[in-house]
Design an enzyme around this catalytic site. Structure first.
Site, PDB file in Angstrom:
ATOM      1  N   GLU A 127       0.856  -1.189   0.000  1.00  0.00           N
ATOM      2  CA  GLU A 127       0.000   0.000   0.000  1.00  0.00           C
ATOM      3  C   GLU A 127       0.889   1.234   0.000  1.00  0.00           C
ATOM      4  OE1 GLU A 127      -2.843   0.288   3.198  1.00  0.00           O
ATOM      5  OE2 GLU A 127      -3.688   2.115   2.392  1.00  0.00           O
ATOM      6  N   ALA A 268       1.816  -0.652  10.887  1.00  0.00           N
ATOM      7  CA  ALA A 268       1.414  -2.005  10.533  1.00  0.00           C
ATOM      8  C   ALA A 268       0.621  -1.952   9.237  1.00  0.00           C
ATOM      9  CB  ALA A 268       0.551  -2.611  11.631  1.00  0.00           C
ATOM     10  N   MET A 269       0.340  -3.136   8.683  1.00  0.00           N
ATOM     11  CA  MET A 269      -0.353  -3.194   7.398  1.00  0.00           C
ATOM     12  C   MET A 269      -1.315  -4.372   7.365  1.00  0.00           C
ATOM     13  SD  MET A 269      -0.799  -1.939   4.418  1.00  0.00           S
ATOM     14  CE  MET A 269      -2.051  -2.672   3.373  1.00  0.00           C
ATOM     15  N   GLU A 270      -2.521  -4.085   6.898  1.00  0.00           N
ATOM     16  CA  GLU A 270      -3.641  -5.029   7.007  1.00  0.00           C
ATOM     17  C   GLU A 270      -3.758  -6.039   5.873  1.00  0.00           C
ATOM     18  OE1 GLU A 270      -3.948  -1.661   6.336  1.00  0.00           O
ATOM     19  OE2 GLU A 270      -5.560  -1.290   4.909  1.00  0.00           O
ATOM     20  N   ASN A 271      -2.667  -6.419   5.203  1.00  0.00           N
ATOM     21  CA  ASN A 271      -2.733  -7.389   4.102  1.00  0.00           C
ATOM     22  C   ASN A 271      -3.679  -8.538   4.451  1.00  0.00           C
ATOM     23  OD1 ASN A 271      -0.293  -6.016   3.073  1.00  0.00           O
ATOM     24  ND2 ASN A 271       0.638  -7.017   4.839  1.00  0.00           N
ATOM     25  N   GLU A 304      -5.799  -3.168  12.571  1.00  0.00           N
ATOM     26  CA  GLU A 304      -5.473  -3.957  11.377  1.00  0.00           C
ATOM     27  C   GLU A 304      -6.476  -5.098  11.208  1.00  0.00           C
ATOM     28  OE1 GLU A 304      -3.506  -2.401   9.616  1.00  0.00           O
ATOM     29  OE2 GLU A 304      -2.579  -1.163  11.158  1.00  0.00           O
ATOM     30  N   HIS A 307      -9.727  -3.930   9.725  1.00  0.00           N
ATOM     31  CA  HIS A 307      -9.641  -3.661   8.284  1.00  0.00           C
ATOM     32  C   HIS A 307     -10.118  -4.856   7.455  1.00  0.00           C
ATOM     33  CE1 HIS A 307      -8.029   0.266   7.486  1.00  0.00           C
ATOM     34  NE2 HIS A 307      -6.863   0.082   8.077  1.00  0.00           N
ATOM     35  N   GLU A 326      -9.757   4.196   6.348  1.00  0.00           N
ATOM     36  CA  GLU A 326      -8.956   4.585   7.512  1.00  0.00           C
ATOM     37  C   GLU A 326      -9.780   5.312   8.576  1.00  0.00           C
ATOM     38  OE1 GLU A 326      -6.462   3.119   8.015  1.00  0.00           O
ATOM     39  OE2 GLU A 326      -5.668   2.536   6.063  1.00  0.00           O
TER      40      GLU A 326
HETATM   41  N1  B3K Z   1      -3.051   0.898   5.728  1.00  0.00           N
HETATM   42  C1  B3K Z   1      -1.764   0.990   6.377  1.00  0.00           C
HETATM   43  C2  B3K Z   1      -0.992   2.199   6.008  1.00  0.00           C
HETATM   44  C3  B3K Z   1      -0.268   2.100   4.736  1.00  0.00           C
HETATM   45  C4  B3K Z   1       0.625   3.292   4.504  1.00  0.00           C
HETATM   46  C5  B3K Z   1       1.243   3.267   3.181  1.00  0.00           C
HETATM   47  N2  B3K Z   1       2.182   4.334   2.963  1.00  0.00           N
HETATM   48  C6  B3K Z   1      -1.875   0.887   7.855  1.00  0.00           C
HETATM   49  C7  B3K Z   1      -3.185   1.177   8.439  1.00  0.00           C
HETATM   50  O1  B3K Z   1      -3.687   2.273   8.388  1.00  0.00           O
HETATM   51  O2  B3K Z   1      -3.788   0.286   8.942  1.00  0.00           O
HETATM   52 ZN    ZN Z   2      -5.639   1.609   8.779  1.00  0.00          ZN
END
Ligand code: B3K
Ligand code: ZN
Length: 882
Positions: A127, A268-271, A304, A307, A326
């Site tokens: 992202e 963190a990242m919600e993959n 996360e 999400h 977000e």
């Molecule tokens: N969605 C990610 C943030 C990504 C940032 C990319 N530059 C984390 C979050 O908001 O959950």
């Molecule tokens: Zn987020």
């Protein structure tokens, strides 16, 4: 100097994609010197696109193209065009299979976008637009596909191979290599793709969903961190249950994984099914993490996880809609934290961040609406406005609809848009359709930037027993936006009688007292409203904007007497705290303008004395009420702030309070001294917070008994909150010898723990005693400092410029020049972090001329750096040209 201006992208130019991708088949061959990525896409023309003969256009960044084939036939170089950021195939059938092979170098990727290596582990961050750093793809969130991913790597260095979804196949290969194949049944945008390969250990658990499905839960960490996963795992299970109970959302895959990574640009990242976390946002133990860190970990794990529905199952159509996922998800995690902790304290923390930092952003050169209309570099738009103001906007919908209709609205939103990429407008529409309310004017919250200002005045008609409240609203101009419309604002209000009793709110004289409420939410829609409250035998004290019911500034001529009264009587805990903040702000501001006044407001001292002795009131609230407004907040409130004068005045008030309340502080310290086992409950967090505040105040006035208590606490501490509380108090005191011994001992003890070393850097960088520029420069030379690790950079450079404000704003300009040097240095390796770090300089116009001209020169120097990144270009130019 960069002469080519990065392109501006406009929401108004949005077009549906010309091609859709149904499935993505990936094969990663991971090696020490690079990675080969084989990608096979099933592509078809989008029936909704008007461009029936459009070429196939794929995004790519820093890729080495090795092979392209269409329906199995290798394409000749003349069949496609490869530019710096695209692969274009002019002639394609209506439906086809495309195979692309690319070569990338994760080991040399310092931007930490796409596939990169951290401590020997392969990991990804896609992202917003970094899937294109892995392979050619229509890298936009409205292209949703089902992914199958096979990862091949050396078995001994990468025994663990992870991707999204469920693992469906694994096996050994030649030369000590092996593979695992993952399949994700849910269509997703490319930004949610993830891959991890490395030598990791796993913490296992399970969760049974509301419908009785068993889910495997896994947290993968480096072996040395195996004992630090419990809190995150507990937080995850609490979040899963909460989302079922509060939003009716059940988890959908068979496995949910979290991986901790040391080098990570954000939290963190919600993959999908494979969340990747900055180590500092997941690892915790009593000995190494503070209470604040425990709370943040819980909130980020929840965020996360949430999400999975608000972001993944229903995603964003384009990046202008970022707040769709977000803002909503921050609102969801804030409600969760309030439910599992102290709601008032959570609200205070969120509002503090909003008023200190988001209001500043909304008044600065990068001000933008919750749904921006344009951007150059999307990475710059992961802002407090998108996240925090976006969450406030959702909270206001919740307030206007009430909890039941809001839930009806969220159910409709998830049901209507499951599997789709949608807009903030679709979200509001679902809320409207479910509730029957008209939110047309409310939508301005998404379109207009700037913090609305409410000017409140009142008068009391004793003869008729009528209290009139007039509220005027204005929305300030922001870059590119002037002449704004009034917004729809929910304004929660109560009225208090002379002995603190809540008075009934009778908006009509006819309304009977029996059913008159004690709190109302007034709905403001016009530039000015006057409300009349009837049947009042005395002039009430108004309690305005309770719970901070809207993200606005309120101006009302509170007397200090009224504030002291509200501090002890307002039934709304948030407004009690707020009254205390306003009183302290007023006292500090009057010292800034007349530094020689002999007396510091005795009512502030008495209010604090009462708080220190009040064991009946929620101690978590007491702990918050004893925190003076931060320098950053005082600066935000001021026009042309003189930073040195604000710093001096605040210190003066703090010393005066500490001197006057010395005995009470010692008593408070002992009353809250550690007893029993360490617990993460609001009560015990409050006790530690109170005791550490008492300690900080005592050391502020160099109290010898306080020094003894701090040294004792440092040697006895069985948890990081107390250890750090004592260390921080010593570092911020004038006991120079104790400070250096304590810092050296602390480092010695924790030098092998990167997350604790980051705290050790921060406690120094934030201190006006230990963090003057020469000391900061020395920290950059410290062996534990690492220019490739964003956490280290943030904990030294970011904390110095963002929290150590009197040192950063040194009138000789050295702090600005230092920051400019570091930003330029970082821009080549990690532009995303460089563009974030520069933020304090971009607010140059706010400051008194002596500061602002030096800040501007530092920015100009950055602007003139050869090879400036698009990230920095946007923020620096917008700031200089605002
Ligand atoms: N969605 C990610 C943030 C990504 C940032 C990319 N530059 C984390 C979050 O908001 O959950
Ligand atoms: Zn987020």
């Amino acid at each position: 100097m960069r002469t080519d201006q990065p392109k501006t992208i406009y929401l108004s130019e949005y077009k549906v994609p010309a091609h859709l991708v149904d499935t993505v088949d990936l094969r990663f061959e991971l090696f020490e010197d690079g990675a080969r990525v084989h990608s096979t896409l099933s592509v078809r023309r989008n029936p909704e696109s008007a461009e029936v003969s459009a070429p196939l256009t794929l995004d790519g960044d820093s890729l080495k193209l090795e092979h392209v084939a269409l329906n199995g036939e290798e394409l000749a170089a003349s069949d496609y065009e490869e530019t710096e950021d695209q692969l274009v195939i002019a002639k394609v059938p209506a439906q086809f299979e495309l195979t692309v092979v690319t070569w990338i170098e994760p080991q040399n990727n310092t931007r930490l976008e796409g596939l990169y290596k951290s401590s020997g582990m392969f990991c990804t961050q896609c992202e917003a637009e970094s899937f294109r750093c892995i392979t050619y793809f229509p890298d936009r969130p409205d292209v949703m596909a089902r992914y199958r991913t096979r990862i091949e790597a050396d078995k001994s260095s990468c025994p663990v191979l992870l991707s999204n979804g469920n693992d469906v196949e694994k096996g050994d290969l030649e030369n000590g290599r092996h593979f695992v194949t993952w399949e994700d049944p849910f269509p997703k945008p490319s930004y949610l793709f993830a891959l991890v390969a490395g030598d990791l250990v796993e913490k296992k658990d399970t969760f049974t969903t509301c419908s009785g499905r068993g889910i495997d839960l896994r947290i993968f960490v480096e072996p040395r961190n195996a004992a630090k996963c419990e809190h995150a795992m507990d937080s995850l299970k609490r979040s899963m249950r909460w989302d079922e109970e509060t939003y009716g959302r059940e988890y959908d895959l068979d496995i949910f994984m979290i991986v901790a990574v040391d080098d990570f640009n954000m939290g963190a990242m919600e993959n999908k099914g494979l969340n990747i976390f900055n180590s500092s946002c997941v690892l915790a133990s009593q000995e190494t993490a503070t209470d604040l860190a425990f709370q943040q970990i819980e909130a980020i794990v929840a965020h996360e996880y949430f999400h999975n529905w608000s972001g993944n199952r229903v995603t964003c159509r384009d990046w202008f809609q970022l707040s769709l996922k977000e803002g909503f998800t921050v609102f969801r995690d804030a409600t969760f934290s309030a439910d599992v902790g102290s709601p008032t304290v959570k609200r205070i923390e969120d509002v503090t961040l909003l008023r200190t930092a988001q209001f500043a952003e909304d008044a600065g050169p990068m001000a933008h609406p919750v749904r921006p209309a344009s951007y150059m570099e999307i990475t710059n738009f992961y802002t407090l406005t998108i996240y925090e103001k976006g969450a406030e906007v959702v909270r206001m919908i919740h307030t206007l609809l009430g909890p039941d209709l809001f839930r009806k609205g969220s159910d409709l939103y998830f049901e209507r848009h499951d599997g789709q990429a949608v807009t903030t407008d679709d979200f509001v529409k679902a809320m409207e359709d479910a509730s029957g309310r008209n939110l047309t004017q409310f939508r301005l919250w998404y379109e207009q930037a700037g913090t609305p200002m409410l000017t409140v005045s009142d008068d009391y008609d004793a003869k008729q027993g009528i209290y009139r409240l007039t509220i005027q609203q204005s929305v300030p101009d922001t870059p590119g936006q002037t002449g704004k419309q009034p917004q729809h604002i929910p304004f929660a209000l109560g009225l208090l009688g002379a002995s603190g009793e809540a008075l009934p709110l009778r908006l009509e004289s006819a309304q009977g007292a029996a059913n008159a409420p004690e709190e109302s939410v007034l709905e403001l829609t016009e530039a000015s409203h006057t409300f009349e409250f009837h049947g009042l035998a005395q002039k009430p004290v108004p309690s305005l904007l309770r719970h901070f019911s809207a993200p606005v500034r309120v101006v009302y001529p509170w007397s200090r007497e009224q504030l002291v009264f509200l501090m002890s009587h307002d039934p709304d805990g948030f407004n009690r705290w707020d009254a205390g903040q306003r009183l302290a702000v007023d006292v500090i501001q009057s010292l800034v303008s007349s530094p020689d006044v002999s007396e510091i407001e005795p009512r502030l001292v008495e209010a604090c004395r009462a708080l220190l002795g009040d064991s009946a009131l929620d101690q978590a609230l007491v702990a918050k009420m004893l925190q003076l407004p931060s320098e950053a907040y005082l600066i935000e409130l001021a026009d042309s702030p003189d930073v040195a004068a604000i710093h001096r005045a605040r210190e003066q008030v703090l010393s005066h309070l500490a001197t006057s309340l010395r005995d009470e502080l010692v008593a408070c310290y002992h009353r809250n001294a550690g007893v029993g086992t360490y617990e993460i409950t609001p009560e015990s967090i409050a006790r530690r917070s109170l005791r550490n505040t008492a300690l900080a105040w005592l050391l502020m006035i160099n109290d010898d008994a306080g020094r003894e208590l701090a040294l004792q606490q440092l040697s006895d501490a069985d948890n990081m909150t107390d250890r750090m509380g004592a260390l921080r108090a010593l570092v911020n005191s004038d006991y120079a010898d104790e400070r250096s011994t304590a810092l050296a001992d602390f480092y010695e003890r924790f030098q092998d723990d990167p997350q604790v070393v980051e705290q050790w850097f921060s406690v120094q960088s934030s201190s006006d005693r230990a963090g003057q520029l020469p000391q900061i420069q020395a920290l950059l030379q410290h062996p534990a400092f690492d220019w490739k690790n964003p956490n280290k950079i943030r904990s030294v450079v970011g904390v110095f410029a963002g929290q150590n404000l009197s040192a950063f704003h040194n009138p000789d300009g050295s702090g600005y020049s230092f920051l400019a040097d570091q930003v330029c240095r970082l821009d080549d390796s990690n532009p995303q972090i460089a563009a974030r770090l520069v933020t304090p300089l971009t607010r140059w116009q706010k400051f008194a001329p002596a500061y602002s001209s030096l800040m501007r020169s530092a920015l100009e120097r950055i602007r003139d750096k050869p090879g400036l990144s698009a990230d920095l270009y946007e923020v620096v130019h917008k700031s200089l040209e605002a």
